[in-house]
Motif scaffolding. Structure first.
Motif, PDB file in Angstrom:
ATOM      1  N   PRO A  68       0.824  -1.206   0.000  1.00 23.56           N
ATOM      2  CA  PRO A  68       0.000   0.000   0.000  1.00 23.56           C
ATOM      3  C   PRO A  68       0.861   1.260   0.000  1.00 23.56           C
ATOM      4  O   PRO A  68       2.066   1.203   0.234  1.00 23.56           O
ATOM      5  N   ASP A  69       0.197   2.378  -0.238  1.00 23.21           N
ATOM      6  CA  ASP A  69       0.885   3.668  -0.381  1.00 23.21           C
ATOM      7  C   ASP A  69       0.281   4.667   0.608  1.00 23.21           C
ATOM      8  O   ASP A  69      -0.574   5.469   0.245  1.00 23.21           O
ATOM      9  N   PRO A  70       0.719   4.633   1.871  1.00 17.34           N
ATOM     10  CA  PRO A  70       0.030   5.406   2.909  1.00 17.34           C
ATOM     11  C   PRO A  70       0.159   6.915   2.786  1.00 17.34           C
ATOM     12  O   PRO A  70      -0.621   7.648   3.396  1.00 17.34           O
ATOM     13  N   ILE A  71       1.137   7.420   2.009  1.00 15.42           N
ATOM     14  CA  ILE A  71       1.285   8.877   1.919  1.00 15.42           C
ATOM     15  C   ILE A  71       0.862   9.425   0.560  1.00 15.42           C
ATOM     16  O   ILE A  71       0.998  10.630   0.328  1.00 15.42           O
ATOM     17  N   ASP A  72       0.360   8.562  -0.360  1.00 18.56           N
ATOM     18  CA  ASP A  72       0.034   8.978  -1.727  1.00 18.56           C
ATOM     19  C   ASP A  72       1.278   9.551  -2.400  1.00 18.56           C
ATOM     20  O   ASP A  72       1.404  10.752  -2.640  1.00 18.56           O
ATOM     21  N   SER A  73       2.215   8.672  -2.707  1.00 21.74           N
ATOM     22  CA  SER A  73       3.530   9.082  -3.209  1.00 21.74           C
ATOM     23  C   SER A  73       3.436   9.946  -4.461  1.00 21.74           C
ATOM     24  O   SER A  73       4.176  10.931  -4.600  1.00 21.74           O
ATOM     25  N   ARG A  74       2.542   9.593  -5.361  1.00 22.04           N
ATOM     26  CA  ARG A  74       2.423  10.380  -6.586  1.00 22.04           C
ATOM     27  C   ARG A  74       1.931  11.790  -6.295  1.00 22.04           C
ATOM     28  O   ARG A  74       2.420  12.762  -6.879  1.00 22.04           O
ATOM     29  N   GLY A  75       0.989  11.913  -5.381  1.00 20.43           N
ATOM     30  CA  GLY A  75       0.503  13.242  -5.004  1.00 20.43           C
ATOM     31  C   GLY A  75       1.592  14.068  -4.348  1.00 20.43           C
ATOM     32  O   GLY A  75       1.711  15.279  -4.589  1.00 20.43           O
ATOM     33  N   VAL A  76       2.415  13.419  -3.505  1.00 25.32           N
ATOM     34  CA  VAL A  76       3.523  14.115  -2.850  1.00 25.32           C
ATOM     35  C   VAL A  76       4.517  14.629  -3.890  1.00 25.32           C
ATOM     36  O   VAL A  76       4.975  15.783  -3.823  1.00 25.32           O
ATOM     37  N   LEU A  77       4.848  13.800  -4.882  1.00 30.85           N
ATOM     38  CA  LEU A  77       5.813  14.203  -5.905  1.00 30.85           C
ATOM     39  C   LEU A  77       5.257  15.308  -6.799  1.00 30.85           C
ATOM     40  O   LEU A  77       5.983  16.237  -7.185  1.00 30.85           O
ATOM     41  N   ARG A  78       3.974  15.224  -7.134  1.00 26.22           N
ATOM     42  CA  ARG A  78       3.375  16.306  -7.954  1.00 26.22           C
ATOM     43  C   ARG A  78       3.397  17.623  -7.192  1.00 26.22           C
ATOM     44  O   ARG A  78       3.658  18.687  -7.775  1.00 26.22           O
ATOM     45  N   ALA A  79       3.137  17.572  -5.892  1.00 27.46           N
ATOM     46  CA  ALA A  79       3.160  18.793  -5.086  1.00 27.46           C
ATOM     47  C   ALA A  79       4.570  19.363  -4.990  1.00 27.46           C
ATOM     48  O   ALA A  79       4.761  20.584  -4.986  1.00 27.46           O
ATOM     49  N   PHE A  80       5.563  18.489  -4.935  1.00 25.48           N
ATOM     50  CA  PHE A  80       6.955  18.909  -4.797  1.00 25.48           C
ATOM     51  C   PHE A  80       7.511  19.480  -6.095  1.00 25.48           C
ATOM     52  O   PHE A  80       8.230  20.489  -6.094  1.00 25.48           O
ATOM     53  N   LEU A  81       7.162  18.847  -7.224  1.00 19.75           N
ATOM     54  CA  LEU A  81       7.773  19.202  -8.500  1.00 19.75           C
ATOM     55  C   LEU A  81       6.836  19.951  -9.444  1.00 19.75           C
ATOM     56  O   LEU A  81       7.297  20.564 -10.414  1.00 19.75           O
ATOM     57  N   GLY A  82       5.546  19.883  -9.187  1.00 22.95           N
ATOM     58  CA  GLY A  82       4.602  20.662 -10.000  1.00 22.95           C
ATOM     59  C   GLY A  82       3.963  19.912 -11.144  1.00 22.95           C
ATOM     60  O   GLY A  82       3.285  20.515 -11.967  1.00 22.95           O
ATOM     61  N   GLY A  83       4.169  18.601 -11.238  1.00 27.04           N
ATOM     62  CA  GLY A  83       3.566  17.832 -12.324  1.00 27.04           C
ATOM     63  C   GLY A  83       4.052  16.402 -12.294  1.00 27.04           C
ATOM     64  O   GLY A  83       4.647  15.937 -11.317  1.00 27.04           O
ATOM     65  N   THR A  84       3.817  15.697 -13.377  1.00 24.90           N
ATOM     66  CA  THR A  84       4.179  14.295 -13.492  1.00 24.90           C
ATOM     67  C   THR A  84       5.519  14.158 -14.234  1.00 24.90           C
ATOM     68  O   THR A  84       5.984  15.108 -14.863  1.00 24.90           O
ATOM     69  N   PRO A  85       6.121  12.959 -14.218  1.00 22.24           N
ATOM     70  CA  PRO A  85       7.352  12.759 -14.990  1.00 22.24           C
ATOM     71  C   PRO A  85       7.161  12.946 -16.492  1.00 22.24           C
ATOM     72  O   PRO A  85       8.097  13.357 -17.190  1.00 22.24           O
ATOM     73  N   VAL A  86       5.982  12.660 -16.981  1.00 24.29           N
ATOM     74  CA  VAL A  86       5.715  12.872 -18.408  1.00 24.29           C
ATOM     75  C   VAL A  86       5.773  14.358 -18.738  1.00 24.29           C
ATOM     76  O   VAL A  86       6.324  14.776 -19.765  1.00 24.29           O
ATOM     77  N   GLU A  87       5.214  15.168 -17.845  1.00 19.09           N
ATOM     78  CA  GLU A  87       5.178  16.617 -18.068  1.00 19.09           C
ATOM     79  C   GLU A  87       6.523  17.285 -17.774  1.00 19.09           C
ATOM     80  O   GLU A  87       6.874  18.276 -18.423  1.00 19.09           O
ATOM     81  N   LEU A  88       7.264  16.749 -16.790  1.00 17.34           N
ATOM     82  CA  LEU A  88       8.470  17.426 -16.287  1.00 17.34           C
ATOM     83  C   LEU A  88       9.630  16.444 -16.159  1.00 17.34           C
ATOM     84  O   LEU A  88      10.291  16.369 -15.123  1.00 17.34           O
ATOM     85  N   CYS A  89       9.907  15.727 -17.216  1.00 15.99           N
ATOM     86  CA  CYS A  89      10.926  14.673 -17.157  1.00 15.99           C
ATOM     87  C   CYS A  89      12.285  15.225 -16.736  1.00 15.99           C
ATOM     88  O   CYS A  89      12.967  14.648 -15.876  1.00 15.99           O
ATOM     89  N   ASP A  90      12.719  16.325 -17.338  1.00 20.13           N
ATOM     90  CA  ASP A  90      14.036  16.885 -17.020  1.00 20.13           C
ATOM     91  C   ASP A  90      14.120  17.318 -15.556  1.00 20.13           C
ATOM     92  O   ASP A  90      15.159  17.130 -14.904  1.00 20.13           O
ATOM     93  N   LEU A  91      13.038  17.900 -15.047  1.00 22.47           N
ATOM     94  CA  LEU A  91      13.037  18.339 -13.655  1.00 22.47           C
ATOM     95  C   LEU A  91      13.094  17.142 -12.714  1.00 22.47           C
ATOM     96  O   LEU A  91      13.798  17.176 -11.692  1.00 22.47           O
TER      97      LEU A  91
END
Length: 379
Positions: A272-295
């Protein structure tokens, strides 16, 4: 009386289950983090509960259930000897004979300390030091020093909290412990996501480092003997800081259970993913890896690995379902492939943030090897 015994048995059994059950949601994370770290107490309560079930309740099903709980609570103790053997071998393979000083912990796990707490010596503390106010956000720093005056090797500490919470007050017991070992420990601050996205956090850490350099004499810092350390998101920022091309010449890096490859972390979140890892990363970086691969690549310590990096100690929990230990092992392997000194220690029963229980088995083991690693690098 029978009702009280039933409640006692249920509570001891319920807590013991979290030694092997990962937390499905954030509110239950303290159970899966804490249960393995108090397993020595659970061995006692489960033993008492089993005896009560057998002789007072005369219930075979409850007795069998408590034997199961007892077996679960014994898992960390059973795994400890092999874990210590592997960790000691890893340290010796990279550093040779481990340097031992008189004030070091005597063993990777001390039962007496697990019961009474790890003793803390008197130190000097200077708290809430104003460092800067970027965008009107106050950045603070705490400094912990031994009682004796004079230049000390230093540890720059960066707190965790998914890049969105926390303060320099975090993990104060560790900071006090290391200060008593003869270090100046400087816990620095940074602005939080989602309001402030990467690389703001790195900019703030650089501001903190510049402040430390400017006030090194005041806070008794030996700038030639400095390490940087962090936990979780703080360890991620510590590695990015130390692995940068223009980095301050740290003598060592210590990383507890930190994310290292943000693209892979997003594409393959834990379950399971208790902290919503994808949501945490989007909040930190501003988008998904598809949108912001270089970042995402820029924000991944794994992608910054090259030769001539500071020696790095990596400590991960084998039962971590926030940052899987396999990420730490991948970073370790890449560091070694590039000719760097790196040590990977996996604690098989531990969940994320295991050192929140300061006198728990995992933190005792981590302290034992961390103090030896830092002494070899800095003293």
């Amino acid at each position: 009386m029978s009702v009280l015994i039933l409640i006692f048995c249920f509570v001891s059994f319920f807590i013991s289950l979290w030694i092997v059950i990962p937390a499905p949601i954030f509110s239950l994370l303290p159970l899966s983090v804490g249960a393995p770290e108090i397993s020595h107490w659970l061995v006692l309560t489960n033993t008492i509960a089993a005896l009560l079930a057998l002789f007072r309740l005369k219930s075979l099903p409850i007795f069998i259930g408590m034997l199961l709980a007892l077996s679960l609570s014994l898992l960390p103790a059973v795994q400890l000897p092999a874990t210590v053997q592997k960790a000691t071998a890893a340290i010796k393979a990279s550093l040779g004979e481990i340097r031992v000083l008189p004030n070091f912990r005597s063993a990777p796990f001390v039962v007496f300390d697990a019961v009474r707490g790890i003793p803390q010596s008197e130190i000097r503390r200077t708290l809430n030091i104003a460092v800067a106010t970027p965008d009107n956000v106050p950045l603070r720093m705490n400094v912990y020093r031994p009682m004796q005056s004079g230049k000390n090797p230093a540890i720059v500490m960066i707190y965790g909290g998914a890049w969105r919470t926390g303060s320099p007050n975090a993990n104060e017991q560790f900071s006090q412990y290391m200060a008593a070992q003869g270090y100046t420990v400087l816990t620095i601050d940074y602005r939080h996501a989602p309001q402030y996205k990467f690389p703001t956090q790195i900019e703030d850490i650089k501001t903190g480092l510049k402040f430390i350099q400017q006030h090194a004499d005041e806070y008794e810092v030996d700038l030639d003997r400095m390490a940087i350390m962090g936990r979780s998101a703080g360890g991620h920022l510590a590695m990015l800081t130390a692995y940068a091309i223009d980095a301050f010449p740290f003598r060592a890096v210590v990383n507890y259970y930190s994310p290292v490859d943000l693209i892979e972390g997003y594409n393959n979140p834990p379950f399971p993913d208790p902290i919503d890892s994808r949501g945490v990363l989007r909040a930190f970086l501003g988008g998904t890896p598809v949108e912001l691969c270089d970042l995402y690549r820029k924000a991944s310590p794994y992608q910054q690995v090259r030769s001539n990096l500071p020696p790095t100690l990596l400590i991960y929990g084998g039962h971590d379902h926030v940052v899987r230990s396999s990420f730490g092992r991948s970073l370790y392997e890449k560091l070694k492939q590039n000719g760097n000194t790196a040590i990977f220690i996996e604690i098989p029963w531990s969940d994320h943030a295991f050192d929140a229980v300061f006198n728990g088995s995992s933190n005792q083991l981590s302290l034992y090897y961390t103090e030896r690693f830092l002494a070899t690098m800095l003293k």
